[in-house]
Structures are given as C-alpha cells and as structure tokens.
Motif scaffolding. Sequence first.
Motif, PDB file in Angstrom:
ATOM      1  N   LEU A 295       0.845  -1.200   0.000  1.00  0.00           N
ATOM      2  CA  LEU A 295       0.000   0.000   0.000  1.00  0.00           C
ATOM      3  C   LEU A 295       0.879   1.248   0.000  1.00  0.00           C
ATOM      4  O   LEU A 295       1.935   1.280   0.652  1.00  0.00           O
ATOM      5  N   ALA A 296       0.422   2.275  -0.717  1.00  0.00           N
ATOM      6  CA  ALA A 296       1.086   3.590  -0.702  1.00  0.00           C
ATOM      7  C   ALA A 296       0.146   4.545   0.022  1.00  0.00           C
ATOM      8  O   ALA A 296      -0.942   4.852  -0.483  1.00  0.00           O
ATOM      9  N   HIS A 297       0.561   4.995   1.192  1.00  0.00           N
ATOM     10  CA  HIS A 297      -0.260   5.928   1.986  1.00  0.00           C
ATOM     11  C   HIS A 297       0.109   7.357   1.570  1.00  0.00           C
ATOM     12  O   HIS A 297       1.287   7.738   1.630  1.00  0.00           O
ATOM     13  N   CYS A 298      -0.904   8.123   1.178  1.00  0.00           N
ATOM     14  CA  CYS A 298      -0.677   9.461   0.624  1.00  0.00           C
ATOM     15  C   CYS A 298      -1.476  10.496   1.424  1.00  0.00           C
ATOM     16  O   CYS A 298      -2.487  11.029   0.940  1.00  0.00           O
ATOM     17  N   LEU A 320       1.503  -5.134   6.692  1.00  0.00           N
ATOM     18  CA  LEU A 320       1.494  -5.070   5.235  1.00  0.00           C
ATOM     19  C   LEU A 320       2.703  -4.270   4.781  1.00  0.00           C
ATOM     20  O   LEU A 320       3.219  -3.433   5.522  1.00  0.00           O
ATOM     21  N   ARG A 321       3.137  -4.503   3.572  1.00  0.00           N
ATOM     22  CA  ARG A 321       4.165  -3.640   2.982  1.00  0.00           C
ATOM     23  C   ARG A 321       3.551  -2.261   2.793  1.00  0.00           C
ATOM     24  O   ARG A 321       2.477  -2.135   2.192  1.00  0.00           O
ATOM     25  N   LEU A 322       4.244  -1.230   3.291  1.00  0.00           N
ATOM     26  CA  LEU A 322       3.646   0.106   3.296  1.00  0.00           C
ATOM     27  C   LEU A 322       4.717   1.171   3.112  1.00  0.00           C
ATOM     28  O   LEU A 322       5.775   1.124   3.747  1.00  0.00           O
ATOM     29  N   GLY A 323       4.417   2.134   2.241  1.00  0.00           N
ATOM     30  CA  GLY A 323       5.289   3.296   2.095  1.00  0.00           C
ATOM     31  C   GLY A 323       4.461   4.561   2.047  1.00  0.00           C
ATOM     32  O   GLY A 323       3.226   4.509   2.147  1.00  0.00           O
ATOM     33  N   LEU A 324       5.137   5.703   1.913  1.00  0.00           N
ATOM     34  CA  LEU A 324       4.442   6.985   1.795  1.00  0.00           C
ATOM     35  C   LEU A 324       4.499   7.455   0.341  1.00  0.00           C
ATOM     36  O   LEU A 324       5.476   7.187  -0.363  1.00  0.00           O
ATOM     37  N   GLU A 367      11.154  -1.158   0.936  1.00  0.00           N
ATOM     38  CA  GLU A 367      10.636  -2.528   1.098  1.00  0.00           C
ATOM     39  C   GLU A 367       9.284  -2.686   0.395  1.00  0.00           C
ATOM     40  O   GLU A 367       9.014  -3.719  -0.212  1.00  0.00           O
ATOM     41  N   ALA A 368       8.463  -1.635   0.468  1.00  0.00           N
ATOM     42  CA  ALA A 368       7.163  -1.701  -0.217  1.00  0.00           C
ATOM     43  C   ALA A 368       7.371  -1.838  -1.727  1.00  0.00           C
ATOM     44  O   ALA A 368       6.539  -2.422  -2.424  1.00  0.00           O
TER      45      ALA A 368
END
Length: 444
Positions: A295-298, A320-324, A367-368
């Motif tokens: 998931l890409a958190h924006c 979960l794999r997560l980035g910004l 990592e995401a």
Amino acid sequence: MTSHTPITSQRVPRAYRGAILHALSQNELAYFADGLLVVDSEGLVVACGPWAELKDTLHGVAITQCEPHQLIVPGFVDTHVHLPQMAVAGCQAPSLLEWLDTHIFAEEARFADADYARTVSEWFLTELLANGTTLANVFLTSHPGASQIAFETAARLGNRVIMGQTLMDRQAPDSLLRPADQLLRETESLCRQWHGANGGRIQYAWVPRFALTSSEELMSGLGELRRQHPTVYLHTHLSEQLGEIAVVKAQFPWATDYTQVYERFGLLGSRTILAHGIHLCDDELVRLKGLDASLAHCPSSNFFLKSGRFRLMDVLRRQLRLGLGSDVGAGPELFLLTVMKDAQYMQSDTLVPLATLFYLATLGGAEALHQGHRLGNFESGKEADFVVLDLPATPVSLYKSPVQSPGDSEALLSRLVYQGHQHWISETYIRGQRVYQRAAIVQD
Ligand code: GUN
Ligand code: ZN
C-alpha cells in the motif's frame, strides 16, 4: 562492536563525515552525531558508523567533511506520484471524480505534444532530486510517445524510478483512451525496452489507472502480462473515496468489494503497489496481506481531496508492505518530510512514533517497492542513495535562530518532520553519484 576490514583508497573513492541518521527497522533508528559514511567506487556502502570507530580503517581515502549544521539521511522514497500532474498540483475540486474531470484529464491530454511532454518530464524528474527523492513509483500518461520521453529523461538525469504508461480504455476523454489490445501491445513494448534499464535504476510497471477506467478485457490482458513478466510491477489506485467506491460497485456488480475487482483478473500479488486503500474493510486487508501486495499511503493527497483517514496504525500492526506517497498533483508537493508530517496529523488520536514515519519515508518505502535489499538505509553492501540536509539555524532556515537548537536525535528528527523544508536539501546522491546540488544562496 563489529570489526571492520581496512578500507583501501582503490575501493573507496569517498567518505562523508558528519551527523548521520538512518532507519534500521520500523521502530529503530541509528544516529551518529559525528558519523562516517564510506562509499566504494561502485557507489555501494562500505561502512556507516561513528567516526571514532571507523577512522582508523581509512587509508588514504578522500573525506568530505560536512558542516556542523548538516545531516546525512537516506534518500526519500515516494511510493506513489504522477509526473503529468506537476503543473496542476494544488488545483482543488469537491471530489476525486470531479477533480479528475475538471483539472487532470485536460492536463494529461496535453502530453500528446512531445515538446510539452519533454518540458514537464525534465521539470518533474529534476524536482524529484531537488526534493531528496531517490526512488519514485510514477504514473505517466496514456501516450506511448510521452512515456518514452519520460523514460529517456530519467535515464539522462540518473533518476531511480519505477514508471509505466497509464492505461485507460473507458470513462475518460477520448483523447486519453485507446483500445485494450493496442494498450497492451504498447505497454509491453515499453516494458521490453525499459525494465531494468540504466543499471537497474529504471523499472517498469503496468499501470491501469483504476477500476473505473479499465475494461475487463484490459484487466485480464494485464493479468496475463503479469504472469509472463513476474518481475514487472503493477501500480494502480484502490479504494480512495466513498463516491468512487459506489460507482465501482455499480460497474462491477459481481464483485463483493473493490479489491475483488483486481483480484479477479490476477492483478494483485508481490510487486503490486496500491495507492490509498483508505476505505478497505478488514477482510480486504487480510487478503492484501496474504497476497503480499503493498500500500502507498498518501496523507497530503487524502487531506486535499478529503478522501478520508487511512488506518495507519492498523495497517502497520498487520505488517502489510507500506510506504508513503506524495501523490502529486492531488498531493500539493513532492517533499516527503511534509508527507511525513501529514501522516502524523492525519492520525488525530494517536501519536505515530517519529522513527516509524522516518522508516516509512526511507527503508519502509524501499521494502514496499521490493528494493529494501539494496536501498533504504546505510547497511554495508547497499547502494549509497543519500541526501545532505541543512538544518535550521543556517542561512536557509525558516527563521534565523540566534541560539543553538537542541541536539539529540529525537529532537532533531522531530524538527525535521514538523519544520522540514524543501530548501533544506543541499545535495542528493544516487549510488554514490551526486545528482543534485542546491544553487548557492546569496546573503545580504
Ligand atoms: N484515481 C484515479 N486517478 C487518480 C489520480 O490521478 N489521482 C488520484 N489521487 N486518484 C486517482
Ligand atoms: Zn494517484
């Protein structure tokens, strides 16, 4: 303390001495007030640690001495951003679908003009570096010509990117649509040319815009491409606004939820990056975790379009794999420190640990994007992507402080997150090579 093998000048063109901060994991940072980052001739990290421990391992190595007010951090990772929306960032509208209709589709249509595509590609990719972003996962437009120009520009400027032609075959202006079979041919041809290019700095992604602009034929064709090219990414939007989700329900009545639309066509798995995921139910989160999707958190974009509040702590707990993501142009700016601040403010009832925010913008993002084994922090053997920041109480600070600021790493990181400014980026390096240097500021 681990022992370090002696470093010879042949293997080591450069060492950087100064304050260094990097993330070791979601909860753990390493900070060296007087540190050393040693980079070999291939641009790989040889060592990172306290100066006092490493200095005796250097033999004839050129040392770059940072200023006392500077800080070295890993390059930032933007897991979701749109190149063709640079010129309309910050143009508001009442909802996602109205914003696309009012501002975005018309702007993206301008990329039929190669000169325009070249100008914006160069602007966007230069700005990424000026904002300290050393890895970005990027939407392009539906034009194969403009996509080709974006890839050529990234190769020339040295950006590290995952990019792909944006694929739409319905529910957008005609000038942005193409038949599914043509899109599938075009995107596969771009993929063959660019996936892994420029020493692996450039990677390709299949980019169906979202469910509403994708026919079932397009999505099943992409499922087939995913099977044929397992190392290629898939990048799309998921579950961003309630109004959007209602239309998805009406258009795909057989789907129990939004996630199932993509699931049905084999679009979800490792190397699938889904932007937003704000309104996912528990079951969707469990399935995404099981599929190893990212998931890409924006948050800046979510504030701007009033999309809702992402369940950050819940998603972190579920691992979960997560980035910004900046999500420019729904996000107003590319600078990841501002996105970190917005991620904090969005969680109105929880204090997100600063270490976690910093991790998400660096190692977590890597990592995401399945590049954590080679990027994201200064572990030995990783590629040396880093940024030199000028901290406040310097000529470029927001306020010209007459006093010394607190010096511990927690206070430092806190001020980075809450006060960080793009003009603090002094230099940006990708694989040990400088790709950006701020122009000198003339003081009166
Ligand atoms: N959903 C479909 N297209 C877009 C886009 O360009 N930006 C955002 N934020 N959401 C979208
Ligand atoms: Zn987006």
